[in-house]
Design a protein around this motif. Structure first.
Motif, short mmCIF file in Angstrom:
data_model
loop_
_atom_site.label_atom_id
_atom_site.label_comp_id
_atom_site.label_asym_id
_atom_site.label_seq_id
_atom_site.Cartn_x
_atom_site.Cartn_y
_atom_site.Cartn_z
N PHE A 20 58.62 31.56 46.01
CA PHE A 20 57.40 30.99 46.55
C PHE A 20 57.15 29.52 46.20
O PHE A 20 56.32 28.88 46.82
N LEU A 21 57.85 28.98 45.19
CA LEU A 21 57.58 27.61 44.78
C LEU A 21 58.80 26.71 44.79
O LEU A 21 58.80 25.66 45.44
N LYS A 22 59.82 27.08 44.06
CA LYS A 22 60.95 26.18 43.83
C LYS A 22 61.59 25.64 45.11
O LYS A 22 61.86 24.43 45.21
N LEU A 75 44.92 22.94 40.22
CA LEU A 75 45.23 24.13 39.43
C LEU A 75 45.36 25.31 40.39
O LEU A 75 44.42 25.63 41.11
N ILE A 76 46.53 25.94 40.38
CA ILE A 76 46.83 26.98 41.37
C ILE A 76 47.32 28.24 40.67
O ILE A 76 48.25 28.19 39.84
N TYR A 77 46.69 29.36 40.98
CA TYR A 77 47.14 30.67 40.47
C TYR A 77 47.83 31.40 41.62
O TYR A 77 47.25 31.60 42.69
N LEU A 78 49.09 31.79 41.39
CA LEU A 78 49.89 32.44 42.41
C LEU A 78 50.20 33.88 42.01
O LEU A 78 50.71 34.13 40.91
N MET A 79 49.90 34.82 42.89
CA MET A 79 50.29 36.21 42.61
C MET A 79 50.90 36.84 43.85
O MET A 79 50.43 36.66 44.97
N LYS A 112 38.45 32.51 38.42
CA LYS A 112 37.39 32.10 39.35
C LYS A 112 36.52 31.00 38.74
O LYS A 112 36.24 29.98 39.38
N ASP A 113 36.13 31.20 37.49
CA ASP A 113 35.21 30.26 36.84
C ASP A 113 35.84 28.89 36.60
O ASP A 113 35.14 27.87 36.64
N ILE A 114 37.15 28.86 36.34
CA ILE A 114 37.82 27.60 36.04
C ILE A 114 38.07 26.79 37.31
O ILE A 114 38.46 25.62 37.27
N GLY A 115 37.84 27.43 38.47
CA GLY A 115 38.00 26.72 39.74
C GLY A 115 39.43 26.60 40.21
O GLY A 115 39.79 25.64 40.90
N ALA A 116 40.26 27.58 39.87
CA ALA A 116 41.66 27.54 40.32
C ALA A 116 41.76 27.92 41.79
O ALA A 116 41.03 28.80 42.27
N GLU A 117 42.65 27.26 42.49
CA GLU A 117 43.02 27.74 43.82
C GLU A 117 43.81 29.03 43.63
O GLU A 117 44.57 29.16 42.67
N VAL A 118 43.66 29.96 44.53
CA VAL A 118 44.39 31.22 44.44
C VAL A 118 45.28 31.36 45.67
O VAL A 118 44.81 31.26 46.80
N TRP A 119 46.57 31.58 45.40
CA TRP A 119 47.54 31.82 46.46
C TRP A 119 48.02 33.26 46.35
O TRP A 119 48.34 33.73 45.25
N VAL A 120 48.06 33.97 47.48
CA VAL A 120 48.52 35.35 47.50
C VAL A 120 49.61 35.51 48.55
O VAL A 120 49.80 34.63 49.40
N CYS A 121 50.30 36.65 48.51
CA CYS A 121 51.52 36.78 49.32
C CYS A 121 51.32 37.52 50.63
O CYS A 121 52.27 37.62 51.41
N GLU A 123 48.19 39.19 53.77
CA GLU A 123 46.82 39.20 54.28
C GLU A 123 45.97 40.28 53.61
O GLU A 123 44.75 40.13 53.49
N HIS A 124 46.60 41.37 53.19
CA HIS A 124 45.84 42.42 52.50
C HIS A 124 45.18 41.87 51.24
O HIS A 124 43.99 42.10 50.99
N LEU A 125 45.95 41.13 50.44
CA LEU A 125 45.39 40.55 49.22
C LEU A 125 44.34 39.48 49.55
O LEU A 125 43.35 39.34 48.83
N ALA A 126 44.58 38.74 50.62
CA ALA A 126 43.61 37.71 51.01
C ALA A 126 42.27 38.33 51.36
O ALA A 126 41.21 37.79 51.01
N ARG A 127 42.31 39.45 52.06
CA ARG A 127 41.05 40.13 52.41
C ARG A 127 40.40 40.75 51.17
O ARG A 127 39.18 40.65 50.98
N LYS A 128 41.20 41.36 50.34
CA LYS A 128 40.67 42.05 49.17
C LYS A 128 40.00 41.09 48.20
O LYS A 128 38.95 41.40 47.62
N TYR A 129 40.59 39.92 48.02
CA TYR A 129 40.06 38.94 47.05
C TYR A 129 39.42 37.74 47.76
O TYR A 129 39.56 36.61 47.31
N ARG A 130 38.72 38.03 48.83
CA ARG A 130 38.11 36.93 49.61
C ARG A 130 37.10 36.14 48.79
O ARG A 130 36.82 34.98 49.11
N ASP A 131 36.55 36.75 47.72
CA ASP A 131 35.60 36.00 46.88
C ASP A 131 36.28 34.88 46.12
O ASP A 131 35.62 33.96 45.63
N LEU A 132 37.63 34.93 46.05
CA LEU A 132 38.39 33.87 45.39
C LEU A 132 38.88 32.82 46.38
O LEU A 132 39.56 31.88 46.00
N HIS A 133 38.57 33.02 47.67
CA HIS A 133 38.98 32.09 48.74
C HIS A 133 40.49 31.82 48.71
O HIS A 133 40.92 30.65 48.67
#
Length: 329
Positions: A20-22, A75-79, A112-121, A123-133
């Motif tokens: 996903f990154l390299k 700052l990006i959190y990837l799961m 969430k509180d630290i203001g990290a961008e969240v990347w997911v793999c 659409e299911h995760l995107a819908r489930k964690y929509r509060d994290l945008h």
């Protein structure tokens, strides 16, 4: 000396980073520095840097980021699994559930509180964690090509299952498939990667070659040896499995095999519509029949493999388009 502008923090050398990154960072000539969570240097310069947290984090890393948050460019959190809901890991091994909870789930509020961008793999995760945008990102295929693929039907046929202990239920189910296939056909061999928790399912079965789990780097080199014919990807519809990506499709194709995939997987429709693999319900009888049919049908394997390569090219372009929209530079 030019300072690295992109920092990656990961538990170990993770396949998540590799997929996903390299590839995207390297293709753009961006300088990257990797850190493992349990061997962080005392002084890390985060000023003006883009920081990626891959799957897991520790209290030490949280303290480092909190102390430097104002100076971090992005700052990006990837799961690439469902790591932030303790209910999603129900049914997995206690050891794995504890690891996910300690290094991921319990940190959800902080992310969430630290203001990290969240990347997911997906659409299911995107819908489930929509509060994290979250933003959906896609994996990039590694070391896949048309050369060296073994379609020789005259000798033994090698069927393989390369997986991890998070698929314990699938390992147990697969043992019955292996037993029935090897009872019917002596020229079909199985190559299986299994740890101490799953190896017992296959120990007394004939025509089974067992490998111990290996590091990601070792596995990548191992999988590039394209002497295999048929790859297996059984998967039950569970909360955790709904959060997975389609990297298993890449793994099977890279290893030289044509894949048999579960109809319960999130990528089943994609594979089926492209003719890039066989998609079956999780019924032992169906898998036994299709393994035997593919083993004797060289032409069908060739057709499926070529379809898989075409689908991979499409997915490669799609992942590039998404990455471009993320404006990482």
């Amino acid at each position: 000396m030019v300072s690295n502008r992109f920092l990656i923090f990961e538990f170990n050398t993770e396949p998540t980073t590799a997929y996903f990154l390299k590839p995207f960072l390297q293709k753009r000539g961006l300088q990257v520095e990797n850190y493992h969570l349990h061997s962080l240097p005392k002084n890390i310069d985060l000023k003006g840097k883009t920081v990626f947290i891959v799957r897991y984090l520790t209290d030490s890393l949280k303290n480092l980021i909190k102390a430097n948050r104002r100076n971090i460019k992005r700052l990006i959190y990837l799961m690439d699994d469902d790591l932030l809901d303790v209910r999603a890991t129900s049914g997995l091994s206690l050891r794995y559930r504890w690891k996910v909870f300690w290094y991921a789930t319990r940190h959800k509020s902080w992310i969430k509180d630290i203001g990290a961008e969240v990347w997911v793999c997906n659409e299911h995760l995107a819908r489930k964690y929509r509060d994290l945008h979250p933003r959906v990102v896609l994996p990039y295929p590694l070391e896949i090509g048309p050369l060296g693929v073994n379609f020789n039907p005259d000798g033994n046929i090698l069927v393989f299952y390369h997986s991890t202990y998070s698929y314990r239920k699938e390992f147990e189910w697969l043992a019955e498939v292996v037993r029935k296939v090897t009872e019917k056909k002596t020229n079909i061999l199985f190559e299986i990667i299994a740890n101490k928790c799953t190896v017992s399912f296959f120990k007394n079965l004939k025509n089974v070659i067992l490998f111990k789990p290996m590091s990601w780097r070792t596995y990548l080199r191992f999988s590039i040896m394209r002497y295999r014919h048929i790859g297996l990807a059984p998967m039950f519809d569970t909360p955790f499995n709904r959060g997975r990506s389609y990297t298993k499709f890449f793994d099977i194709t890279r290893a030289g095999g044509v894949g048999i995939y579960s109809a319960e997987s999130i990528y089943a429709e994609m594979i089926s519509s492209a003719g890039a693999g066989m998609v079956l319900p999780m019924e032992v009888k169906d898998w036994v029949e299709v393994i035997i049919e593919l083993a004797r049908n060289k032409k069908k394997r060739q057709e499926i493999y070529q379809n898989a390569l075409r689908l991979i090219e499409h997915l490669k372009q799609k992942s590039e388009q998404i990455w471009t929209s993320l404006e990482i530079h």
